[in-house]
Write a protein that holds these residues in place. Structure first.
Motif, PDB file in Angstrom:
ATOM      1  N   ALA A  72      -7.730 -11.757  -0.504  1.00  0.00           N
ATOM      2  CA  ALA A  72      -8.108 -10.375  -0.220  1.00  0.00           C
ATOM      3  C   ALA A  72      -7.795  -9.482  -1.403  1.00  0.00           C
ATOM      4  N   TYR A  73      -8.567  -8.396  -1.495  1.00  0.00           N
ATOM      5  CA  TYR A  73      -8.293  -7.320  -2.445  1.00  0.00           C
ATOM      6  C   TYR A  73      -8.097  -6.056  -1.617  1.00  0.00           C
ATOM      7  N   LEU A  74      -6.962  -5.398  -1.779  1.00  0.00           N
ATOM      8  CA  LEU A  74      -6.673  -4.176  -1.041  1.00  0.00           C
ATOM      9  C   LEU A  74      -6.473  -3.028  -2.015  1.00  0.00           C
ATOM     10  N   GLU A  75      -7.037  -1.872  -1.652  1.00  0.00           N
ATOM     11  CA  GLU A  75      -6.917  -0.691  -2.505  1.00  0.00           C
ATOM     12  C   GLU A  75      -6.373   0.471  -1.692  1.00  0.00           C
ATOM     13  N   ASP A  76      -5.505   1.255  -2.329  1.00  0.00           N
ATOM     14  CA  ASP A  76      -4.951   2.416  -1.631  1.00  0.00           C
ATOM     15  C   ASP A  76      -5.950   3.577  -1.680  1.00  0.00           C
ATOM     16  N   ASN A  77      -5.640   4.632  -0.965  1.00  0.00           N
ATOM     17  CA  ASN A  77      -6.505   5.801  -0.895  1.00  0.00           C
ATOM     18  C   ASN A  77      -5.711   7.039  -1.329  1.00  0.00           C
ATOM     19  N   GLU A  78      -4.884   6.847  -2.344  1.00  0.00           N
ATOM     20  CA  GLU A  78      -4.056   7.938  -2.853  1.00  0.00           C
ATOM     21  C   GLU A  78      -4.900   8.839  -3.753  1.00  0.00           C
ATOM     22  N   GLY A  79      -4.271   9.837  -4.355  1.00  0.00           N
ATOM     23  CA  GLY A  79      -4.976  10.770  -5.233  1.00  0.00           C
ATOM     24  C   GLY A  79      -5.705  10.067  -6.359  1.00  0.00           C
ATOM     25  N   SER A  80      -5.089   9.036  -6.925  1.00  0.00           N
ATOM     26  CA  SER A  80      -5.724   8.195  -7.941  1.00  0.00           C
ATOM     27  C   SER A  80      -5.777   6.777  -7.367  1.00  0.00           C
ATOM     28  N   PRO A  81      -6.859   6.437  -6.640  1.00  0.00           N
ATOM     29  CA  PRO A  81      -6.918   5.127  -5.982  1.00  0.00           C
ATOM     30  C   PRO A  81      -6.705   3.972  -6.958  1.00  0.00           C
ATOM     31  N   ALA A  82      -5.960   2.974  -6.492  1.00  0.00           N
ATOM     32  CA  ALA A  82      -5.655   1.799  -7.304  1.00  0.00           C
ATOM     33  C   ALA A  82      -5.388   0.625  -6.366  1.00  0.00           C
ATOM     34  N   GLU A  83      -5.328  -0.561  -6.939  1.00  0.00           N
ATOM     35  CA  GLU A  83      -5.000  -1.738  -6.150  1.00  0.00           C
ATOM     36  C   GLU A  83      -3.636  -1.555  -5.497  1.00  0.00           C
ATOM     37  N   CYS A  84      -3.510  -2.004  -4.260  1.00  0.00           N
ATOM     38  CA  CYS A  84      -2.234  -1.907  -3.547  1.00  0.00           C
ATOM     39  C   CYS A  84      -1.155  -2.672  -4.293  1.00  0.00           C
ATOM     40  N   VAL A  85       0.073  -2.271  -4.076  1.00  0.00           N
ATOM     41  CA  VAL A  85       1.207  -2.949  -4.702  1.00  0.00           C
ATOM     42  C   VAL A  85       1.389  -4.329  -4.075  1.00  0.00           C
ATOM     43  N   ALA A  86       1.948  -5.242  -4.847  1.00  0.00           N
ATOM     44  CA  ALA A  86       2.089  -6.636  -4.426  1.00  0.00           C
ATOM     45  C   ALA A  86       2.964  -6.800  -3.190  1.00  0.00           C
ATOM     46  N   GLY A  87       3.842  -5.834  -2.911  1.00  0.00           N
ATOM     47  CA  GLY A  87       4.773  -5.961  -1.798  1.00  0.00           C
ATOM     48  C   GLY A  87       4.229  -5.594  -0.427  1.00  0.00           C
ATOM     49  N   VAL A  88       2.998  -5.083  -0.333  1.00  0.00           N
ATOM     50  CA  VAL A  88       2.417  -4.735   0.966  1.00  0.00           C
ATOM     51  C   VAL A  88       2.339  -5.997   1.823  1.00  0.00           C
TER      52      VAL A  88
END
Length: 161
Positions: free
Chosen positions: A58-74
């Motif tokens: 899977a590839y997961l991306e956050d929806n923060e102010g500057s979207p980026a790949e989720c951190v490895a610890g999620v």
């Protein structure tokens, strides 16, 4: 006409399969529970069969102010829920996102947590859910920018051959 026939085929469940619902995670839960990002309702006339040989990437991306790949610890897991969403069977125990993000290296693919020689069947009307916990500094996940591949076998139950 013959009695009920069963047709089995290799199947890749992913975000583009008809019937997969994607959900953004807007905030972390108070109890840090895993919440569905992708949910697939097994259609009438079908079952999905999962074994230890099956894999998830899977590839997961956050929806923060500057979207980026989720951190490895999620934390991420995969479960089968009954139609009431009350009974849950795990097919991939919670694992860190860093362990499921490689789609190409077969040695790094996350194998499902199904005992050797056994299978877990998701029957029609049940739901297969890829869940995540958007805890820590990143509290959102943008499902529209995420994707996944969960291998399994699909069984089509037909009344006639």
């Amino acid at each position: 006409m013959s009695p009920t026939a069963v047709k089995e085929e290799v199947f890749d469940l992913n975000q583009n399969v008809t019937g997969v619902t994607a959900r953004d995670l807007a905030a972390k839960t108070a109890d840090a529970s895993l919440q569905p990002v992708f949910e697939y309702l097994v259609p009438v006339g079908y079952s999905l069969v999962f074994s230890r040989e099956d894999t998830l990437a899977a590839y997961l991306e956050d929806n923060e102010g500057s979207p980026a790949e989720c951190v490895a610890g999620v934390r991420v897991d995969v479960v089968v829920m009954d139609s009431s969403k009350m009974n849950v069977r795990s097919i991939l125990n919670p694992i860190r996102y860093g362990g499921i993000k490689d789609f190409t290296n077969e040695d790094k693919l996350a194998h499902l947590d199904v005992p050797d020689g056994e299978v877990i069947v998701a029957k029609e009307g049940e739901r297969v859910c890829l869940r995540a916990d958007s805890s820590g500094a990143i509290v959102t996940i943008d499902a529209s920018d995420c994707y996944f591949r969960l291998t399994c076998r699909r069984i089509r139950h037909s009344l006639f051959e």
